[in-house]
Design an enzyme around this catalytic site. Structure first.
Site, PDB file in Angstrom:
ATOM      1  CB  SER A 148      68.771  56.370  42.126  1.00  0.00           C
ATOM      2  OG  SER A 148      69.129  56.740  43.447  1.00  0.00           O
ATOM      3  CE1 TYR A 194      63.961  54.200  44.343  1.00  0.00           C
ATOM      4  CE2 TYR A 194      66.062  54.583  45.426  1.00  0.00           C
ATOM      5  CZ  TYR A 194      65.073  54.995  44.555  1.00  0.00           C
ATOM      6  OH  TYR A 194      65.193  56.196  43.888  1.00  0.00           O
TER       7      TYR A 194
HETATM    8  P1  NAP Z   1      57.879  61.623  43.933  1.00  0.00           P
HETATM    9  O1  NAP Z   1      57.823  63.062  44.234  1.00  0.00           O
HETATM   10  O2  NAP Z   1      57.318  60.640  44.906  1.00  0.00           O
HETATM   11  O3  NAP Z   1      57.205  61.404  42.489  1.00  0.00           O
HETATM   12  C1  NAP Z   1      57.031  60.100  41.972  1.00  0.00           C
HETATM   13  C2  NAP Z   1      56.240  60.185  40.670  1.00  0.00           C
HETATM   14  O4  NAP Z   1      56.048  58.847  40.182  1.00  0.00           O
HETATM   15  C3  NAP Z   1      54.874  60.808  40.887  1.00  0.00           C
HETATM   16  O5  NAP Z   1      54.575  61.658  39.802  1.00  0.00           O
HETATM   17  C4  NAP Z   1      53.953  59.603  40.887  1.00  0.00           C
HETATM   18  O6  NAP Z   1      52.680  59.968  40.370  1.00  0.00           O
HETATM   19  C5  NAP Z   1      54.665  58.643  39.937  1.00  0.00           C
HETATM   20  N1  NAP Z   1      54.257  57.274  40.223  1.00  0.00           N
HETATM   21  C6  NAP Z   1      54.493  56.559  41.353  1.00  0.00           C
HETATM   22  N2  NAP Z   1      53.851  55.370  41.282  1.00  0.00           N
HETATM   23  C7  NAP Z   1      53.191  55.352  40.092  1.00  0.00           C
HETATM   24  C8  NAP Z   1      52.329  54.424  39.460  1.00  0.00           C
HETATM   25  N3  NAP Z   1      51.990  53.255  40.035  1.00  0.00           N
HETATM   26  N4  NAP Z   1      51.824  54.727  38.243  1.00  0.00           N
HETATM   27  C9  NAP Z   1      52.134  55.911  37.651  1.00  0.00           C
HETATM   28  N5  NAP Z   1      52.944  56.836  38.202  1.00  0.00           N
HETATM   29  C10 NAP Z   1      53.451  56.560  39.411  1.00  0.00           C
HETATM   30  O7  NAP Z   1      59.376  61.149  43.715  1.00  0.00           O
HETATM   31  P2  NAP Z   1      60.602  61.788  42.889  1.00  0.00           P
HETATM   32  O8  NAP Z   1      61.685  61.970  43.852  1.00  0.00           O
HETATM   33  O9  NAP Z   1      60.180  62.902  42.035  1.00  0.00           O
HETATM   34  O10 NAP Z   1      60.983  60.533  41.988  1.00  0.00           O
HETATM   35  C11 NAP Z   1      61.077  60.570  40.577  1.00  0.00           C
HETATM   36  C12 NAP Z   1      62.162  59.598  40.127  1.00  0.00           C
HETATM   37  O11 NAP Z   1      63.419  60.056  40.627  1.00  0.00           O
HETATM   38  C13 NAP Z   1      61.994  58.169  40.629  1.00  0.00           C
HETATM   39  O12 NAP Z   1      62.337  57.263  39.612  1.00  0.00           O
HETATM   40  C14 NAP Z   1      62.995  58.086  41.772  1.00  0.00           C
HETATM   41  O13 NAP Z   1      63.431  56.765  42.002  1.00  0.00           O
HETATM   42  C15 NAP Z   1      64.101  58.964  41.215  1.00  0.00           C
HETATM   43  N6  NAP Z   1      65.050  59.458  42.203  1.00  0.00           N
HETATM   44  C16 NAP Z   1      64.617  60.230  43.253  1.00  0.00           C
HETATM   45  C17 NAP Z   1      65.534  60.678  44.196  1.00  0.00           C
HETATM   46  C18 NAP Z   1      65.129  61.484  45.376  1.00  0.00           C
HETATM   47  O14 NAP Z   1      65.980  61.646  46.293  1.00  0.00           O
HETATM   48  N7  NAP Z   1      63.921  62.030  45.446  1.00  0.00           N
HETATM   49  C19 NAP Z   1      66.894  60.357  44.040  1.00  0.00           C
HETATM   50  C20 NAP Z   1      67.293  59.594  42.961  1.00  0.00           C
HETATM   51  C21 NAP Z   1      66.362  59.162  42.049  1.00  0.00           C
HETATM   52  P3  NAP Z   1      51.265  59.537  40.983  1.00  0.00           P
HETATM   53  O15 NAP Z   1      51.432  59.254  42.434  1.00  0.00           O
HETATM   54  O16 NAP Z   1      50.390  60.710  40.658  1.00  0.00           O
HETATM   55  O17 NAP Z   1      50.910  58.312  40.188  1.00  0.00           O
END
Ligand code: NAP
Length: 230
Positions: free
Chosen positions: A133, A146
């Site tokens: 990120s 985070y």
């Molecule tokens: P999201 O829509 O909330 O998706 C998060 C994913 O992680 C879901 O598939 C969730 O699946 C899984 N997850 C969460 N806790 C888990 C657990 N205990 N065991 C297994 N799986 C788990 O968020 P996203 O934005 O797509 O995030 C994906 C990645 O991108 C993360 O690493 C985040 O830090 C990074 N990121 C996001 C942003 C942003 O602005 N959105 C920016 C920079 C980086 P389940 O709930 O089905 O388990």
């Protein structure tokens, strides 16, 4: 001819789902997350794009469950995508909120990568891509945990990259800015953010680079928080 394979964590929604859809035309997929119904929906969509899909329901906070669920998996590409964010002032973070972020954003990187890296090294090829990120370069109020976990990602990926590149294995990190996903609390204005597919396109491009070339770090930003997406 058999197709290359990719294992994607956090594939049930958001960026992980978009990466699965982006790789489906070229890769067979192992999709993991906790939400079985959503994982199955993603698998159906990826199958329609020609991928053979396996779903592995898994809570990444459980180290021993990871080891047994991933035993025998030897993907060509690992996408360490799963993550969670609880952005609150440090003194308001509960021990559980702290621990979950450390377990999923940091510890799972060890357990999942440890499960599949030996086969990549033995084969002399493979690619580990972790979704970091911009919070891994920047700091902000409410980011003590985070942002800290995403700073860890930078040290992890760069060090691992130096360790395994001579064995033919690539290690990369993608650093998105804000992306329109459920990572943010309800009510957040996400109209200006990147779409998950914007990040997935970068990942697909990284995966497609020739064996001698490594895109080690890529930042993907929304152009401006002042400009809504069209
Ligand atoms: P999201 O829509 O909330 O998706 C998060 C994913 O992680 C879901 O598939 C969730 O699946 C899984 N997850 C969460 N806790 C888990 C657990 N205990 N065991 C297994 N799986 C788990 O968020 P996203 O934005 O797509 O995030 C994906 C990645 O991108 C993360 O690493 C985040 O830090 C990074 N990121 C996001 C942003 C942003 O602005 N959105 C920016 C920079 C980086 P389940 O709930 O089905 O388990």
């Amino acid at each position: 001819m058999s197709r290359p394979t990719a294992l994607i964590t956090g594939a049930s929604r958001g960026i992980g789902r978009a990466i699965a859809l982006a790789l489906a035309p070229t890769h067979d997929l192992t999709l993991t997350a906790r939400d079985v119904n959503s994982l199955n929906d993603v698998a159906v969509a990826c199958t329609a794009l020609n991928a053979t899909c396996t779903t592995v329901p898994l809570d990444l906070r459980d180290a021993s469950a990871i080891a047994s669920a991933l035993e025998g998996h030897a993907p060509d590409v690992l996408i360490n995508n799963a993550g969670l964010a609880v952005m609150k002032p440090f003194l308001e973070l509960t021990p559980d909120e702290w621990q979950s972020q450390v377990d999923v954003n940091i510890n799972a990187l060890y357990h999942v990568t440890r499960a599949v890296l030996p086969a990549m090294v033995a084969r002399g090829s493979g690619h580990v891509i972790t979704i970091g990120s911009l919070a891994g370069r920047n700091t902000f109020v409410g980011g003590s945990c985070y942002s800290g976990t995403k700073h860890f990602v930078m040290g992890f990926t760069d060090s691992l990259m130096l360790e395994v590149r001579d064995a033919g294995v690539k290690v990369s990190v993608v650093m998105p800015g804000s992306v329109d996903t459920e990572l943010f609390p309800e009510g957040t204005d996400r109209s200006w953010m990147l779409e998950p597919s914007d990040v997935a396109e970068v990942v697909a491009h990284m995966v497609a680079t020739p064996p001698h070339a490594l895109q080690a770090r890529v930042e993907v930003r929304p152009l401006s928080p002042k400009r809504p997406r069209r």
